[in-house]
Enzyme design. Structure first.
Site, PDB file in Angstrom:
ATOM      1  N   SER A 298      -9.722  -0.841   7.681  1.00 31.39           N
ATOM      2  CA  SER A 298      -9.104  -0.280   6.613  1.00 31.39           C
ATOM      3  C   SER A 298      -8.653  -1.271   5.639  1.00 31.39           C
ATOM      4  O   SER A 298      -8.158  -1.290   4.565  1.00 31.39           O
ATOM      5  CB  SER A 298      -8.322   0.738   6.171  1.00 31.39           C
ATOM      6  OG  SER A 298      -8.403   2.131   6.967  1.00 31.39           O
TER       7      SER A 298
ATOM      8  N   SER B  24      -9.280   1.614   3.052  1.00 34.01           N
ATOM      9  CA  SER B  24      -8.292   3.033   2.629  1.00 34.01           C
ATOM     10  C   SER B  24      -7.668   1.602   1.444  1.00 34.01           C
ATOM     11  O   SER B  24      -6.396   2.769   0.974  1.00 34.01           O
ATOM     12  CB  SER B  24      -7.549   3.885   3.102  1.00 34.01           C
ATOM     13  OG  SER B  24      -7.061   2.853   4.492  1.00 34.01           O
TER      14      SER B  24
ATOM     15  N   LYS C 161       1.141  -1.236   0.008  1.00 35.82           N
ATOM     16  CA  LYS C 161      -0.080  -0.370  -0.310  1.00 35.82           C
ATOM     17  C   LYS C 161       0.878   1.256   0.267  1.00 35.82           C
ATOM     18  O   LYS C 161       2.011   1.083   0.747  1.00 35.82           O
ATOM     19  CB  LYS C 161      -1.421   0.012   1.638  1.00 35.82           C
ATOM     20  CG  LYS C 161      -1.499   1.263   1.303  1.00 35.82           C
ATOM     21  CD  LYS C 161      -2.660   1.038   2.497  1.00 35.82           C
ATOM     22  CE  LYS C 161      -3.799   2.297   2.573  1.00 35.82           C
ATOM     23  NZ  LYS C 161      -4.644   1.709   3.846  1.00 35.82           N
TER      24      LYS C 161
END
Length: 483
Positions: free
Chosen positions: A180, A156, A81
């Site tokens: 997330s 996210s 990420k």
């Protein structure tokens, strides 16, 4: 052959690479080709590391030929990420002011995966600084759901989940500050765990003691989650919560062995006042039936005390304001209105209110401890409905079976935020599909630092429910090439 390589689990790749049945070069080339082909449709990457990944794959193949010792993840592709540091690879945090940021060091979790032979193929998308449950940012736009381009990927860690679900890489490093990892896992039909506090050291946290954000695995199977945790876990001086942590056999724990006889599971559909879509409720009931069929003793618990979004927000947004208020003042014209609004909202939280929220966080921990004092696990839906529309506004209303509700966080993922605050391990598992054809997730919560035991239960459920053979379908490559 190359199409099959793209959807092999990391556990299967590990075995076949070690046996020399397949080559790290072929695997890496296949997933990179698939990433390049699907990126225009999915938009789940901000950076692809094709040249360096292929060089690492060639080195991995040479190590096999030379008979050198192999790491746990030798030759297996993974993604990271874009808010997790990667040495020499752009890490933008999804924010325009950091568009050219290149860290000098890997995060501890990334360094450990690389030390075990895993090959970084790219950085996956995130909203600015992982700040919301939808994956979009001014820097690269929206990431689309792997199953339906009109729906959000969740957030996210949306890019991480989409890359895994779409067959680009079997392993993804994500993060989870309020759900997330688990939110996009449920939206895209993959496995997402938020492990216990301290299991995986967090080398980028600024508040080491109050931190409620975790660096986490996202995978297609529980077995692959066990592999990732085995590589990532263990004490490190950067994280006080990791010190003295035991190192159980996560790989062994993540195998689907036995049943759930003698295990007690407390379950709840939703906290009071939080509606749940009918198809999610139906999938949850089916999951409970599966758990009971595996021998588990089930008992309903009250969701009282779990409406915690306001507590989570008081803590989380205060942290963000402290971190980002100067950035917002200097670069506000390049940051999203949603991000700026969240930072601004924390100015209304006094020091006394912040400390009261921390007291409430402690009370929540004791509430969960009390429940787990009379059960092995808790069970609930990961989300109250399937993936939201692609253009969902964080500050807009959320639709659940035709009912428009204020506050997306409180009504879409009331069950993920609590366990960030308490530190208990929580895993989202695919458990069915909604009437719209999109995935639904079941969340299981384990004893504090009982991650291995949670993996055992998750693996047994996964085998019984078995959603592993169903993945999003994309048109074949026009040339009939790599994927």
């Amino acid at each position: 052959m190359s199409e099959a390589l793209c959807f092999l689990s990391a556990a299967e790749l590990r075995t076949r690479i070690a046996r020399k049945d397949i080559s790290p070069v072929d695997v890496t080339a296949a997933v990179l080709a698939r990433a390049a082909r699907l990126q225009p449709e999915l938009n789940c990457f901000i950076t692809l590391c094709a040249d360096s990944a292929m060089e690492e794959a060639r080195q991995a193949e040479q190590a096999i030929s030379a008979g050198r010792p192999l790491g746990l993840l030798h030759g297996i592709p993974f993604t990271v990420k874009d808010i997790v540091n990667t040495a020499g690879v752009r890490t933008t945090f999804g924010a325009v002011p950091f568009a050219d940021n290149v860290p000098a060091q890997d995060a501890v979790s990334v360094a450990r995966l690389r030390a075990q032979g895993a090959i970084l193929i790219g950085k996956t998308t995130s909203p600015e600084f992982g700040s919301k449950c939808l994956t979009d940012s001014p820097l690269y736009g929206r990431t689309r759901n792997a199953w339906d381009a009109t729906r959000t990927s969740g957030g996210s860690s949306g890019g991480a989940a989409v890359a895994v679900a779409s067959g680009i890489a079997p392993l993804a490093v994500a993060t989870d500050g309020g759900g997330s990892t688990r939110i996009p896992a449920a939206c895209n039909g993959v496995v997402g765990i938020k492990q216990s506090q301290g299991v995986v050291p967090h080398s980028q946290a600024q508040d080491l003691f109050g931190n409620q954000t975790y660096v986490t695995p996202t995978t297609r199977t529980v077995a692959d989650t066990g592999l990732m945790l085995q590589a990532m876990a263990g004490p490190h001086a950067c994280d006080p919560w990791s010190l003295g942590m035991p190192s159980p056999d996560y790989i062994g724990a993540a195998q689907p062995q036995g049943d759930l006889r003698g295990r007690r599971i407390l379950y709840c559909l939703a906290p009071p006042g939080r509606p749940v879509a009918a198809d999610v409720a139906e999938a949850f009931e089916a999951s409970l039936t599966t758990l009971a069929g595996l021998g588990a003793e089930l008992e309903e618990f009250s969701g009282e005390g779990f409406n915690v979004e306001s507590i989570w927000r008081a803590i989380n947004h205060t942290v963000w304001r402290t971190r980002f208020v100067e950035l917002a003042e200097k670069h506000g014209d390049t940051l999203s209105p949603t991000f700026l609004k969240q930072i601004a909202s924390a100015s209304e939280v006094s020091g006394v209110e912040y400390q009261r929220a921390m007291f409430d966080r402690s009370a929540l921990f004791l509430r969960v401890q009390d429940l787990l004092g009379r059960a092995d696990f808790l069970a609930m839906p990961t989300l109250t409905r399937t993936a939201l529309p692609i253009d969902q506004d964080l500050f807009g209303t959320i639709d659940i079976d035709g009912q428009a509700l204020e506050n997306v966080r409180a009504h879409w993922f009331p069950w993920t935020m609590p366990f960030n605050m308490t530190g208990h391990p929580a895993i989202s598992l695919p458990c069915g599909f909604g009437t719209d054809g999109l995935p639904i997730g079941l969340q299981l919560v384990g004893q504090f630092r009982g991650d291995a035991d949670l993996l055992r239960a998750a693996a047994v459920f996964e085998a019984a429910c078995d959603q592993r053979g169903r993945w999003p379908q994309f048109p074949a490559a026009a040339t009939g090439g790599a994927c």
